[in-house]
Design a protein around this motif. Structure first.
Motif, PDB file in Angstrom:
ATOM      1  N   LYS A  55      43.733  -5.054 -24.674  1.00 20.64           N
ATOM      2  CA  LYS A  55      43.498  -6.440 -24.277  1.00 20.64           C
ATOM      3  C   LYS A  55      42.384  -6.440 -23.245  1.00 20.64           C
ATOM      4  CE  LYS A  55      48.112  -8.545 -24.815  1.00 20.64           C
ATOM      5  NZ  LYS A  55      48.986  -7.441 -25.168  1.00 20.64           N
ATOM      6  N   GLN A  56      41.690  -7.553 -23.131  1.00 19.69           N
ATOM      7  CA  GLN A  56      40.614  -7.666 -22.152  1.00 19.69           C
ATOM      8  C   GLN A  56      41.191  -8.217 -20.851  1.00 19.69           C
ATOM      9  OE1 GLN A  56      36.478  -8.433 -23.598  1.00 19.69           O
ATOM     10  NE2 GLN A  56      36.781 -10.347 -22.479  1.00 19.69           N
ATOM     11  N   TRP A  57      41.135  -7.424 -19.791  1.00 19.32           N
ATOM     12  CA  TRP A  57      41.688  -7.822 -18.498  1.00 19.32           C
ATOM     13  C   TRP A  57      40.558  -8.096 -17.510  1.00 19.32           C
ATOM     14  CZ3 TRP A  57      46.815  -8.693 -18.414  1.00 19.32           C
ATOM     15  CH2 TRP A  57      47.609  -8.048 -19.375  1.00 19.32           C
ATOM     16  N   THR A  58      40.683  -9.198 -16.775  1.00 22.43           N
ATOM     17  CA  THR A  58      39.716  -9.537 -15.729  1.00 22.43           C
ATOM     18  C   THR A  58      40.269  -9.052 -14.398  1.00 22.43           C
ATOM     19  OG1 THR A  58      39.018 -11.490 -16.966  1.00 22.43           O
ATOM     20  CG2 THR A  58      38.443 -11.418 -14.639  1.00 22.43           C
ATOM     21  N   TRP A 143      49.583 -16.327 -21.379  1.00 23.88           N
ATOM     22  CA  TRP A 143      48.819 -15.783 -20.244  1.00 23.88           C
ATOM     23  C   TRP A 143      49.634 -14.672 -19.603  1.00 23.88           C
ATOM     24  CZ3 TRP A 143      49.615 -14.954 -15.101  1.00 23.88           C
ATOM     25  CH2 TRP A 143      48.492 -14.691 -14.300  1.00 23.88           C
ATOM     26  N   ASN A 172      44.857 -11.787 -18.124  1.00 20.23           N
ATOM     27  CA  ASN A 172      44.453 -11.956 -19.514  1.00 20.23           C
ATOM     28  C   ASN A 172      44.917 -13.324 -19.977  1.00 20.23           C
ATOM     29  OD1 ASN A 172      45.734 -11.644 -22.548  1.00 20.23           O
ATOM     30  ND2 ASN A 172      43.712 -10.752 -22.382  1.00 20.23           N
ATOM     31  N   ILE A 304      35.504  -6.538 -16.134  1.00 19.57           N
ATOM     32  CA  ILE A 304      36.338  -6.662 -17.340  1.00 19.57           C
ATOM     33  C   ILE A 304      36.708  -5.253 -17.788  1.00 19.57           C
ATOM     34  CG2 ILE A 304      36.504  -7.539 -19.690  1.00 19.57           C
ATOM     35  CD1 ILE A 304      36.059  -9.770 -17.708  1.00 19.57           C
ATOM     36  N   LYS A 306      39.294  -2.742 -20.456  1.00 15.98           N
ATOM     37  CA  LYS A 306      40.197  -2.650 -21.621  1.00 15.98           C
ATOM     38  C   LYS A 306      40.749  -1.231 -21.640  1.00 15.98           C
ATOM     39  CE  LYS A 306      39.055  -4.793 -25.457  1.00 15.98           C
ATOM     40  NZ  LYS A 306      38.409  -5.112 -26.762  1.00 15.98           N
TER      41      LYS A 306
END
Length: 329
Positions: A55-58, A143, A172, A304, A306
């Protein structure tokens, strides 16, 4: 690295607004430990953390939370649920516990820490179910966000007793929910969130560290993405290296097992740059490294990340925790 001290309490409670300008990550130390070898399955339950992968995490850094307690996670979930509902209804008061389509769950992830002295990671999830959906059907997670500290012992030791150190936050999902959840945590625990950028220098550390990690399955190519400055139109250069070639190069560069130095990282990157220049006559040293992708993880300079391998998750989080702490200080 340099000695670390905690900011004054005044700074803890009056930091930048949530989601503010990207912070500039400080310079790297002269050396770092290699991410630990994959732990045994009894230490980390890969099933419990599988949902964190791919998943793409900020990334955000978070100052210590005031009077936060693991024992009250259910109460926090109810209060946050009411806050979200009130925000969605533009400030109208909402009775706690009323079903309004979004459910909040806050739980502990004790596997995600570097040592027993680290605070257990805290997971926040928002899920929804439309009125038309049957009651016994599974809710859809819309979320997710989690706080963690992996090997942040030195920082937490300097914090007063009423504060909990979870300096790294990953989100995410829609930014609107990130903003609402962040606002509630800031108001409730007197903390401050800031976007966490990753400097080209630290991206090069990641490229070197992750190249040296052993992966069981067939590894994907290491890819470096560079941005060319001073052009009217954006131009990125993608540089892919076969994983075995990258590992062979790193093995010739690294001198001390279990430790990586800034000099070794510089030599590793210089060798890659020289190879690229020999073939394409382009000097990558004049560009900006903006993204690193390996079989372990991928990271972008905008903050960002992953994660791709569960067995190296804590190793990657160790470096990210360090970067979060450096921004707080």
């Amino acid at each position: 690295g340099a000695a670390r001290t905690l900011p004054s309490i005044g700074r803890l409670s009056r930091g930048l607004l949530f989601g503010g300008a990207h912070g500039r990550v400080g310079l790297s130390p002269s050396s770092r430990l290699v991410p630990p070898a994959p732990p045994s399955q009894e230490n980390i339950d890969s099933q419990k953390i599988a949902f964190l992968l791919r998943k793409q995490w900020t990334l955000y850094s978070v100052t210590p939370l005031y009077r936060f307690s693991d024992a009250h996670l259910r109460d926090y979930a109810r209060l946050l649920s009411a806050f979200i509902a009130a925000e969605k209804q533009k400030g109208l008061a909402v009775e706690i516990g009323v079903e309004l389509g979004i459910r909040v769950a806050i739980s502990s992830l004790p596997d995600l820490r570097g040592s027993d002295r680290d605070q257990a990671a805290i997971l926040v999830q928002l899920s929804s179910r439309s009125p038309a959906t049957p009651k016994n059907s599974e809710e859809k997670i819309i979320w997710s966000g989690w706080f963690c500290s992996v090997s942040g012992d030195d920082f937490s030791e300097n914090v007063p007793e009423d504060f909990t150190c979870l300096p790294l936050f990953l989100a995410n999902g829609a930014e609107s929910y990130t903003s609402i959840v962040g606002s509630w945590f800031q108001k409730t625990f007197d903390c401050c969130f800031r976007r966490l950028a990753i400097s080209p220098l630290n991206l090069s550390w990641m490229a070197a560290m992750w190249t040296g990690c052993k992966v069981d399955k067939t590894a994907s190519a290491m890819e470096l993405v560079f941005s060319v400055p001073h052009l009217t139109q954006p131009l990125d250069i993608s540089y892919a290296i076969h994983p075995e070639d990258a590992k062979a190069l790193w093995d010739t560069v690294q001198k001390t097992p279990g430790e990586i130095t800034q000099e070794e990282v510089d030599v590793f990157m210089d060798c890659l740059y020289s190879h690229f220049h020999r073939h394409f006559k382009i000097r990558l040293s004049a560009t900006k490294l903006v993204k690193v992708s390996t079989a372990i993880a991928s990271a972008h300079c905008d903050g960002i990340i992953k994660f791709l391998q569960s067995q190296y998750l804590t190793g990657v989080l160790m470096l990210l925790t360090e970067l979060a702490i450096s921004q707080i200080q």
